[in-house]
Design an enzyme around this catalytic site. Structure first.
Site, PDB file in Angstrom:
ATOM      1  N   LYS A   1       0.133 -13.818  -5.361  1.00  8.90           N
ATOM      2  CA  LYS A   1       1.435 -14.496  -5.224  1.00  8.90           C
ATOM      3  C   LYS A   1       1.551 -15.275  -3.907  1.00  8.90           C
ATOM      4  CE  LYS A   1       4.173 -11.486  -8.202  1.00  8.90           C
ATOM      5  NZ  LYS A   1       5.391 -10.688  -8.351  1.00  8.90           N
TER       6      LYS A   1
ATOM      7  N   GLY B   1      10.910  -0.234   1.339  1.00 10.67           N
ATOM      8  CA  GLY B   1       9.665  -0.979   1.166  1.00 10.67           C
ATOM      9  C   GLY B   1       9.699  -2.307   1.894  1.00 10.67           C
TER      10      GLY B   1
ATOM     11  N   GLY C   1       5.896  -7.320  -1.393  1.00  9.72           N
ATOM     12  CA  GLY C   1       6.405  -8.522  -2.051  1.00  9.72           C
ATOM     13  C   GLY C   1       7.730  -8.298  -2.760  1.00  9.72           C
TER      14      GLY C   1
ATOM     15  N   TYR D   1       9.306   0.027 -13.393  1.00  6.26           N
ATOM     16  CA  TYR D   1       9.842   0.235 -14.745  1.00  6.26           C
ATOM     17  C   TYR D   1       8.958   1.160 -15.580  1.00  6.26           C
ATOM     18  CZ  TYR D   1       6.599  -3.626 -15.263  1.00  6.26           C
ATOM     19  OH  TYR D   1       5.480  -4.422 -15.187  1.00  6.26           O
TER      20      TYR D   1
HETATM   21  P1  NDP Z   1       3.133  -4.244  -2.347  1.00  4.51           P
HETATM   22  O1  NDP Z   1       1.767  -3.672  -2.449  1.00  4.51           O
HETATM   23  O2  NDP Z   1       3.347  -5.603  -1.813  1.00  4.51           O
HETATM   24  O3  NDP Z   1       4.041  -3.237  -1.443  1.00  4.51           O
HETATM   25  C1  NDP Z   1       3.954  -1.842  -1.606  1.00  4.51           C
HETATM   26  C2  NDP Z   1       5.080  -1.156  -0.834  1.00  4.51           C
HETATM   27  O4  NDP Z   1       4.993   0.251  -1.078  1.00  4.51           O
HETATM   28  C3  NDP Z   1       4.995  -1.333   0.681  1.00  4.51           C
HETATM   29  O5  NDP Z   1       6.276  -1.308   1.253  1.00  4.51           O
HETATM   30  C4  NDP Z   1       4.223  -0.069   1.102  1.00  4.51           C
HETATM   31  O6  NDP Z   1       4.456   0.348   2.432  1.00  4.51           O
HETATM   32  C5  NDP Z   1       4.832   0.946   0.162  1.00  4.51           C
HETATM   33  N1  NDP Z   1       3.953   2.102   0.037  1.00  4.51           N
HETATM   34  C6  NDP Z   1       2.755   2.141  -0.612  1.00  4.51           C
HETATM   35  N2  NDP Z   1       2.224   3.381  -0.498  1.00  4.51           N
HETATM   36  C7  NDP Z   1       3.098   4.110   0.236  1.00  4.51           C
HETATM   37  C8  NDP Z   1       3.117   5.465   0.687  1.00  4.51           C
HETATM   38  N3  NDP Z   1       2.124   6.328   0.403  1.00  4.51           N
HETATM   39  N4  NDP Z   1       4.176   5.896   1.413  1.00  4.51           N
HETATM   40  C9  NDP Z   1       5.198   5.034   1.709  1.00  4.51           C
HETATM   41  N5  NDP Z   1       5.241   3.760   1.310  1.00  4.51           N
HETATM   42  C10 NDP Z   1       4.196   3.298   0.581  1.00  4.51           C
HETATM   43  O7  NDP Z   1       3.753  -4.107  -3.801  1.00  4.51           O
HETATM   44  P2  NDP Z   1       4.962  -4.947  -4.429  1.00  4.51           P
HETATM   45  O8  NDP Z   1       6.008  -5.080  -3.390  1.00  4.51           O
HETATM   46  O9  NDP Z   1       4.468  -6.147  -5.097  1.00  4.51           O
HETATM   47  O10 NDP Z   1       5.459  -3.959  -5.581  1.00  4.51           O
HETATM   48  C11 NDP Z   1       6.158  -2.746  -5.290  1.00  4.51           C
HETATM   49  C12 NDP Z   1       6.626  -2.145  -6.602  1.00  4.51           C
HETATM   50  O11 NDP Z   1       7.575  -2.991  -7.222  1.00  4.51           O
HETATM   51  C13 NDP Z   1       5.480  -1.956  -7.596  1.00  4.51           C
HETATM   52  O12 NDP Z   1       5.513  -0.655  -8.075  1.00  4.51           O
HETATM   53  C14 NDP Z   1       5.737  -2.930  -8.703  1.00  4.51           C
HETATM   54  O13 NDP Z   1       5.458  -2.366  -9.951  1.00  4.51           O
HETATM   55  C15 NDP Z   1       7.243  -3.181  -8.579  1.00  4.51           C
HETATM   56  N6  NDP Z   1       7.553  -4.574  -8.950  1.00  4.51           N
HETATM   57  C16 NDP Z   1       8.392  -4.771  -9.987  1.00  4.51           C
HETATM   58  C17 NDP Z   1       8.720  -6.038 -10.397  1.00  4.51           C
HETATM   59  C18 NDP Z   1       9.642  -6.205 -11.544  1.00  4.51           C
HETATM   60  O14 NDP Z   1       9.711  -7.324 -12.093  1.00  4.51           O
HETATM   61  N7  NDP Z   1      10.370  -5.183 -11.935  1.00  4.51           N
HETATM   62  C19 NDP Z   1       8.188  -7.233  -9.706  1.00  4.51           C
HETATM   63  C20 NDP Z   1       7.319  -6.909  -8.594  1.00  4.51           C
HETATM   64  C21 NDP Z   1       7.017  -5.617  -8.256  1.00  4.51           C
HETATM   65  P3  NDP Z   1       3.491  -0.152   3.644  1.00  4.51           P
HETATM   66  O15 NDP Z   1       3.981  -1.534   3.987  1.00  4.51           O
HETATM   67  O16 NDP Z   1       3.723   0.847   4.696  1.00  4.51           O
HETATM   68  O17 NDP Z   1       2.088  -0.143   3.098  1.00  4.51           O
END
Ligand code: NDP
Length: 290
Positions: free
Chosen positions: A71, A131, A134, A229
């Site tokens: 993205k 979070g 993205g 979801y």
């Molecule tokens: P990213 O990989 O960009 O971000 C992941 C986030 O999760 C970061 O804030 C990260 O924190 C956090 N995280 C990951 N592991 C841990 C952990 N062990 N403890 C604490 N925090 C953690 O993913 P996206 O932002 O793209 O997606 C996030 C979620 O949103 C996904 O599950 C996705 O399915 C969902 N989503 C849904 C959409 C929809 O249309 N409904 C569209 C896009 C996403 P850190 O920065 O510290 O690593």
């Protein structure tokens, strides 16, 4: 569906793409509207991203969606980018234009439309976002655009939340944004908040997890929106409901980002009736009963 010499081509660029619901969504819309197009998932390796874009254009793909992990990476290779998508720093929809593709971010429209549909108000409200990936970035820009009074942005890695805060303030200078690490959630003033869960914690198959386990946090939530979801009811949602709040998952956001992309590609307006039919198809695909 009848594929012939006039069938328009659309695709999803990403890696992995095997579990995506987008083909069900987009081909479902085409079938409902009687449009002659086909939408396929295209698994593209990182080193082939630019070739895939050029190839897509050469083969006459009218539009594409872009998903993880491209993205942001795709932006330098587009001929034009919508200003809001540029601010957000991520695109998920490409529209074929002279010389290449123009990038849009319809995730923000998807979240906005789902909030409208669920009557979740933003203007003047206080919102907590969990979070700083993205998805959380899109939520922060939406909250700022729609006049949320204060955004609390909490992330494990605090500097990423600070980066979002800087980018949002750059575009919306009057926005009040406070950044904390997850363990400092207790510093958020007492009150009732909308909380948008934008981390990947709780996503299937690791369904037993949440980023904040402390139940006192959930007492502060009047509405919890999990962008995940799958599963349909996440642990975050269960904890919100246990403390008396309303909880929703992110399927509607996915639905409406796809609808907005379809509308951009085909210059149509999709009715709520069609949206409801497609949502049902997506739920079936996810193995949900209702
Ligand atoms: P990213 O990989 O960009 O971000 C992941 C986030 O999760 C970061 O804030 C990260 O924190 C956090 N995280 C990951 N592991 C841990 C952990 N062990 N403890 C604490 N925090 C953690 O993913 P996206 O932002 O793209 O997606 C996030 C979620 O949103 C996904 O599950 C996705 O399915 C969902 N989503 C849904 C959409 C929809 O249309 N409904 C569209 C896009 C996403 P850190 O920065 O510290 O690593």
């Amino acid at each position: 569906m009848k594929i012939n010499g006039k069938t328009k081509l659309y695709g999803l660029l990403g890696n992995p793409v095997e579990h995506t619901l987008s083909p069900i969504l987009q081909n479902g819309l085409a079938s409902e509207l009687g449009d002659n197009l086909i939408y396929v998932a295209l698994k593209v390796a990182k080193e082939n991203l630019v070739t895939a874009l050029k190839g897509g254009k050469a083969l006459g793909f009218s539009g594409m969606n872009v998903t993880l992990p491209y993205k942001q990476e795709v932006i330098p290779f587009l001929v034009e980018v919508d200003p809001l998508a540029q601010n957000i720093g991520a695109v998920n929809t490409l529209v074929s234009i002279e010389g290449g593709y123009k990038g849009f971010n319809t995730d923000i429209d998807g979240l906005f439309q789902d909030f409208k549909q669920k009557e979740i108000e933003l203007r003047g409200k206080e919102v907590i976002i969990l979070g700083a990936g993205g998805a959380a970035r899109v939520a922060a820009f939406l909250c700022a655009r729609e006049g949320v009074s204060t955004i609390y942005l909490l992330n494990r890695t605090k500097y990423k939340a600070l980066e979002i805060s800087d980018d949002v303030k750059n575009r919306f200078p009057d926005c009040s944004l406070k950044v904390y690490s997850l363990e400092d959630h207790g510093k958020i003033p007492k009150g009732k908040y909308l909380v948008i869960q934008g981390t990947s914690i709780g996503l299937s198959p690791d369904t037993e997890h949440v980023v904040i386990t402390d139940t006192s946090f959930y007492r502060k939530i009047h509405t919890g929106y999990d962008m995940i979801y799958q599963p349909a009811k996440t642990m975050f949602m269960s904890l919100v409901e246990q403390e008396g709040g309303n909880a929703y998952n992110g399927l509607g956001m996915l639905l409406y980002q796809g609808i907005k992309a379809y509308e951009l590609w085909n210059q149509v307006t999709i009715s709520e009736e069609v949206a409801a039919k497609i949502e049902l198809q997506m739920r079936k695909e996810l193995g949900e009963n209702e």
